[in-house]
Design a protein around this motif. Structure first.
Motif, PDB file in Angstrom:
ATOM      1  N   VAL A  24      -0.915   1.591 -17.334  1.00 32.71           N
ATOM      2  CA  VAL A  24      -0.309   2.925 -17.370  1.00 32.71           C
ATOM      3  C   VAL A  24       1.199   2.823 -17.576  1.00 32.71           C
ATOM      4  N   THR A  25       1.715   3.603 -18.515  1.00 36.67           N
ATOM      5  CA  THR A  25       3.153   3.680 -18.721  1.00 36.67           C
ATOM      6  C   THR A  25       3.768   4.544 -17.623  1.00 36.67           C
ATOM      7  N   THR A  26       4.681   3.981 -16.860  1.00 36.28           N
ATOM      8  CA  THR A  26       5.285   4.701 -15.746  1.00 36.28           C
ATOM      9  C   THR A  26       6.204   5.807 -16.257  1.00 36.28           C
ATOM     10  N   PRO A  27       6.053   7.040 -15.755  1.00 33.65           N
ATOM     11  CA  PRO A  27       6.958   8.116 -16.186  1.00 33.65           C
ATOM     12  C   PRO A  27       8.393   7.843 -15.749  1.00 33.65           C
ATOM     13  N   GLN A  28       9.344   8.352 -16.520  1.00 32.19           N
ATOM     14  CA  GLN A  28      10.758   8.114 -16.208  1.00 32.19           C
ATOM     15  C   GLN A  28      11.189   8.834 -14.945  1.00 32.19           C
ATOM     16  N   ARG A  29      10.641  10.027 -14.714  1.00 31.97           N
ATOM     17  CA  ARG A  29      11.008  10.800 -13.531  1.00 31.97           C
ATOM     18  C   ARG A  29       9.787  11.000 -12.649  1.00 31.97           C
ATOM     19  N   ALA A 101       0.900  15.181 -18.071  1.00 28.13           N
ATOM     20  CA  ALA A 101       0.619  13.770 -18.345  1.00 28.13           C
ATOM     21  C   ALA A 101       1.492  12.859 -17.495  1.00 28.13           C
ATOM     22  N   GLU A 102       2.756  13.253 -17.288  1.00 22.83           N
ATOM     23  CA  GLU A 102       3.653  12.437 -16.457  1.00 22.83           C
ATOM     24  C   GLU A 102       3.154  12.363 -15.016  1.00 22.83           C
ATOM     25  N   ARG A 103       2.740  13.516 -14.464  1.00 26.59           N
ATOM     26  CA  ARG A 103       2.267  13.506 -13.078  1.00 26.59           C
ATOM     27  C   ARG A 103       0.969  12.709 -12.962  1.00 26.59           C
ATOM     28  N   LEU A 104       0.088  12.827 -13.927  1.00 29.58           N
ATOM     29  CA  LEU A 104      -1.167  12.090 -13.871  1.00 29.58           C
ATOM     30  C   LEU A 104      -0.927  10.591 -14.026  1.00 29.58           C
ATOM     31  N   ARG A 105      -0.004  10.203 -14.912  1.00 32.68           N
ATOM     32  CA  ARG A 105       0.318   8.785 -15.060  1.00 32.68           C
ATOM     33  C   ARG A 105       0.961   8.256 -13.788  1.00 32.68           C
TER      34      ARG A 105
END
Length: 217
Positions: A24-29, A101-105
């Motif tokens: 999983v690509t970690t979100p920036q924020r 998508a950021e929260r799910l990642r």
């Protein structure tokens, strides 16, 4: 999105599907964390929390409609003293889907608080009318990050209604009459999503209880 093929199942995610964190690509924020328990505003403690992937995701409206839910705003519910089952909410638009998508990642990467289990994604219409094809295509991509996706249509009456005036869904309520006013009954799509969430949550908790009984001496 090849990472969506790498699923795992462990004790912390009973009844849910998790990706391998390394894929999983970690979100920036990262989302903020709520350390205090979720409030009990009804007759019983909340069964699940509605987490906004972004501002204006409609968490307060959804939590009002679904009586067993609590609005956790933009923050993950970290306290084990109240529910940590989470439904992520976002608008059906490109910024909303990107935020979802950021929260799910973030959850798949193991960066949400211990105990949090994401049990679904609810997408609320960003405007009346048809959803553009490009948004629909990206919606299909984001759907690969979560087990259940629910869609709520645009409801004009919300524009002129106070939050406290909205009718509420209770578990196992019968289907609402068609074309009911929002003060009289929740919309059909809200009822359908609420019923599925409660049914899925009951099954998830049943599996967890069974596993706990097998572990106990």
């Amino acid at each position: 999105m090849a990472a969506a093929l790498h699923l795992r199942h462990d004790d912390r995610t009973v009844g849910t599907h998790r990706l391998e964190p390394s894929t999983v690509t970690t979100p920036q924020r990262l989302a903020p964390v709520r350390e205090t328990p979720l409030p009990t505003t009804g007759a019983h403690p909340p069964l699940f929390a509605v987490l906004g992937a972004h501002g204006g995701a409609g968490t307060s409206t959804l939590a009002r409609w679904w009586a067993p839910a609590a609005d956790t705003g933009l923050a993950w519910p970290a306290s084990p003293r109240s529910t940590q089952y989470v439904v992520v909410a976002a608008r059906m638009c490109m910024p909303g889907l990107t935020a979802a998508a950021e929260r799910l990642r973030e959850w798949h990467a193991g960066l949400a608080p211990d105990g949090v289990q994401v049990i679904g994604l609810v997408l609320t219409a960003a405007r009346p009318g048809r959803v553009p094809a490009v948004v629909r295509r990206y919606r299909a991509v984001v759907a690969g990050l979560v087990e259940h996706v629910y869609e709520i249509d645009w409801h004009d009456e919300l524009v002129t209604s106070e939050l406290t005036e909205l009718a509420q869904y209770l578990p196992y309520d019968p289907a609402p009459p068609r074309r009911s006013r929002l003060r009289e009954a929740v919309p059909t799509d809200v009822h359908r999503a609420g019923t599925h969430i409660i049914t899925h949550l009951a099954a998830t908790r049943s599996i967890a209880a069974q596993q706990d009984s097998e572990i106990s001496p």
